[in-house]
Structures are given as structure tokens and as C-alpha cells.
Design a protein around this motif. Structure first.
Motif, short mmCIF file in Angstrom:
data_model
loop_
_atom_site.label_atom_id
_atom_site.label_comp_id
_atom_site.label_asym_id
_atom_site.label_seq_id
_atom_site.Cartn_x
_atom_site.Cartn_y
_atom_site.Cartn_z
N MET A 1 42.07 35.43 39.19
CA MET A 1 42.04 36.87 39.36
C MET A 1 41.67 37.22 40.81
O MET A 1 42.26 38.13 41.38
CB MET A 1 41.03 37.47 38.38
CG MET A 1 40.92 38.97 38.50
SD MET A 1 39.89 39.72 37.25
CE MET A 1 38.34 39.73 38.06
N ILE A 4 44.52 37.10 43.20
CA ILE A 4 45.40 38.26 43.10
C ILE A 4 44.82 39.43 43.90
O ILE A 4 45.53 40.12 44.64
CB ILE A 4 45.63 38.66 41.63
CG1 ILE A 4 46.38 37.54 40.91
CG2 ILE A 4 46.40 39.98 41.54
CD1 ILE A 4 46.45 37.72 39.41
N THR A 27 53.17 44.77 38.93
CA THR A 27 53.10 43.58 38.08
C THR A 27 54.30 42.68 38.33
O THR A 27 54.15 41.45 38.45
CB THR A 27 53.03 43.99 36.60
OG1 THR A 27 51.86 44.80 36.41
CG2 THR A 27 52.94 42.78 35.69
N GLN A 38 48.57 37.69 32.61
CA GLN A 38 47.22 37.98 32.11
C GLN A 38 46.23 38.16 33.27
O GLN A 38 45.40 39.05 33.25
CB GLN A 38 46.75 36.88 31.17
CG GLN A 38 45.41 37.18 30.55
CD GLN A 38 45.00 36.12 29.53
OE1 GLN A 38 45.68 35.13 29.33
NE2 GLN A 38 43.88 36.34 28.88
N GLU A 39 46.35 37.31 34.28
CA GLU A 39 45.47 37.42 35.45
C GLU A 39 45.79 38.68 36.25
O GLU A 39 44.89 39.31 36.81
CB GLU A 39 45.59 36.17 36.32
CG GLU A 39 45.05 34.92 35.67
CD GLU A 39 43.57 35.03 35.34
OE1 GLU A 39 42.77 35.39 36.23
OE2 GLU A 39 43.21 34.77 34.17
N ILE A 40 47.05 39.04 36.31
CA ILE A 40 47.46 40.27 37.00
C ILE A 40 46.82 41.48 36.33
O ILE A 40 46.26 42.36 37.00
CB ILE A 40 49.00 40.41 37.01
CG1 ILE A 40 49.63 39.32 37.87
CG2 ILE A 40 49.42 41.80 37.50
CD1 ILE A 40 51.13 39.19 37.72
N LYS A 42 44.12 41.57 34.53
CA LYS A 42 42.68 41.55 34.80
C LYS A 42 42.38 42.10 36.19
O LYS A 42 41.44 42.87 36.37
CB LYS A 42 42.12 40.13 34.68
CG LYS A 42 42.00 39.61 33.29
CD LYS A 42 41.43 38.19 33.33
CE LYS A 42 41.46 37.51 32.00
NZ LYS A 42 40.95 36.13 32.10
N ALA A 43 43.16 41.69 37.17
CA ALA A 43 42.95 42.14 38.55
C ALA A 43 43.18 43.64 38.67
O ALA A 43 42.42 44.35 39.34
CB ALA A 43 43.85 41.37 39.51
N TRP A 46 40.31 45.43 37.26
CA TRP A 46 39.18 45.33 38.19
C TRP A 46 39.31 46.41 39.26
O TRP A 46 38.33 47.09 39.60
CB TRP A 46 39.18 43.94 38.82
CG TRP A 46 37.98 43.59 39.64
CD1 TRP A 46 36.86 42.94 39.23
CD2 TRP A 46 37.79 43.85 41.06
NE1 TRP A 46 36.00 42.79 40.29
CE2 TRP A 46 36.54 43.32 41.41
CE3 TRP A 46 38.57 44.47 42.03
CZ2 TRP A 46 36.04 43.40 42.71
CZ3 TRP A 46 38.07 44.55 43.32
CH2 TRP A 46 36.82 44.02 43.66
N LEU A 113 34.09 39.79 38.25
CA LEU A 113 35.10 38.79 38.63
C LEU A 113 35.10 37.66 37.62
O LEU A 113 34.05 37.17 37.20
CB LEU A 113 34.82 38.23 40.01
CG LEU A 113 35.13 39.16 41.17
CD1 LEU A 113 34.62 38.56 42.47
CD2 LEU A 113 36.62 39.44 41.26
N ASP A 114 36.29 37.25 37.25
CA ASP A 114 36.47 36.17 36.30
C ASP A 114 36.70 34.88 37.08
O ASP A 114 37.83 34.43 37.26
CB ASP A 114 37.66 36.49 35.38
CG ASP A 114 37.86 35.47 34.29
OD1 ASP A 114 36.90 34.73 34.00
OD2 ASP A 114 38.97 35.40 33.74
N THR A 115 35.61 34.33 37.60
CA THR A 115 35.72 33.13 38.43
C THR A 115 34.50 32.24 38.21
O THR A 115 33.40 32.73 37.99
CB THR A 115 35.86 33.50 39.92
OG1 THR A 115 36.00 32.32 40.69
CG2 THR A 115 34.68 34.28 40.44
#
Length: 157
Positions: A1, A4, A27, A38-40, A42-43, A46, A113-115
Motif C-alpha cells: 500500500m 502505491i 484504479t 486490493q492494495e489500490i 486500501k491506498a 488512506w 499504513l498496512d506495512t
């Protein structure tokens, strides 16, 4: 994420290119750049939350006192933000780059953040993204950009 977010910031927001506001087009663009849907999503969520934080109703702490205070980090925040990162946030507050509200916005965005790995350099980019998106903080953004991109000359100590 985070990759991105960095891609968006470097290629759309921070450049002179016209920002694509249509989520479907954005997208598609990110998918063509090699990111997973899915990561797009989420970003983009955010970034939407960052925009929501600009509304003073969304961040009640903006109405609290702006006097100097000590920020006590929760266990989760301290786990994500190492000692060096927390010190850098305090340093920026002392310089006047961050104020009470923008500090809290930065911490909020970092925690979302998903990290697994989060470094001081990542924190600097989050701070830059927050300051870019908060009206009236253009000088702080310029200062932060200078701190991020300027290479120190000679010995630091």
C-alpha cells in the motif's frame, strides 16, 4: 500500500501532471502500473481519510490547546514508530514544521499504513503527504521538502 501512495505522490500529486480524480480511471492507471486492486483500494481509502482529517470536525484534537505539550505514544504507536522516528517528530515540532494538529494527523496516517516495516524515510514521506494536503501549511511543506531532499554537506558533528 505504501508503494502505491509513493507512486501517486511522485507521479501525480508532486508533479505538474494533472491529477486524475476519477477513482475508476485512477484504479486502472495503478493496475497498469502493476499494483494489485486490493492494495489500490486500501491506498485510496488512506488518501480519503487524510482528506477527511482536514475537516476540523473529523479531528477533535484541533480544538484543544495548542500549547507545548509532551506527546505520550501508545504501545502500538511506539511499536510502529521507533525511537528515531519519534525523535524526528519532536524535532519537526520544535522547528515549527509540525504543529499539534499536523503531528496528530501524521501519527494517525502512520498507524493506518498496512506495512510490516516502517522506517524514518517512510515517516518523512508521510509527513510530506500530510503537509501537502493541509491548506495553510505551504511553508511547512517547503521546509519538510528541503529536509527530505537536501543532502548534508560535510560532517554533521
Amino acid at each position: 500500500m505504501f508503494d502505491i501512495l509513493m507512486y501517486l505522490f511522485e507521479n501525480f500529486i508532486h508533479s505538474d501532471m494533472e491529477v486524475v480524480v476519477n477513482h475508476d480511471e485512477l484504479t486502472d492507471e495503478l493496475t497498469r502500473a502493476g499494483f494489485h486492486r486490493q492494495e489500490i483500494l486500501k491506498a485510496l481509502a488512506w488518501l480519503e481519510r487524510l482528506a477527511d482529517l482536514q475537516d476540523s470536525q473529523a479531528i477533535p484534537y484541533t480544538h484543544q490547546s495548542q500549547h507545548k505539550s509532551i506527546r505520550v505514544f501508545t504501545a502500538e504507536e511506539a511499536a510502529r514508530l521507533d525511537c528515531e522516528s519519534r525523535g524526528f517528530i519532536m524535532y519537526l515540532e520544535n522547528l515549527g514544521v509540525l504543529d499539534f494538529a499536523t503531528r496528530e494527523m501524521v501519527i494517525d496516517r502512520v498507524m493506518e499504513l498496512d506495512t510490516q516495516q516502517f522506517t524514518l524515510d517512510d515517516l518523512k514521506w508521510v509527513i510530506l503527504m500530510v503537509l501537502f494536503n493541509v491548506p495553510g501549511h505551504e511553508d511547512a511543506y517547503d521546509q519538510m521538502e528541503g529536509l527530505l531532499f537536501e543532502e548534508p554537506e560535510g560532517l554533521l558533528h
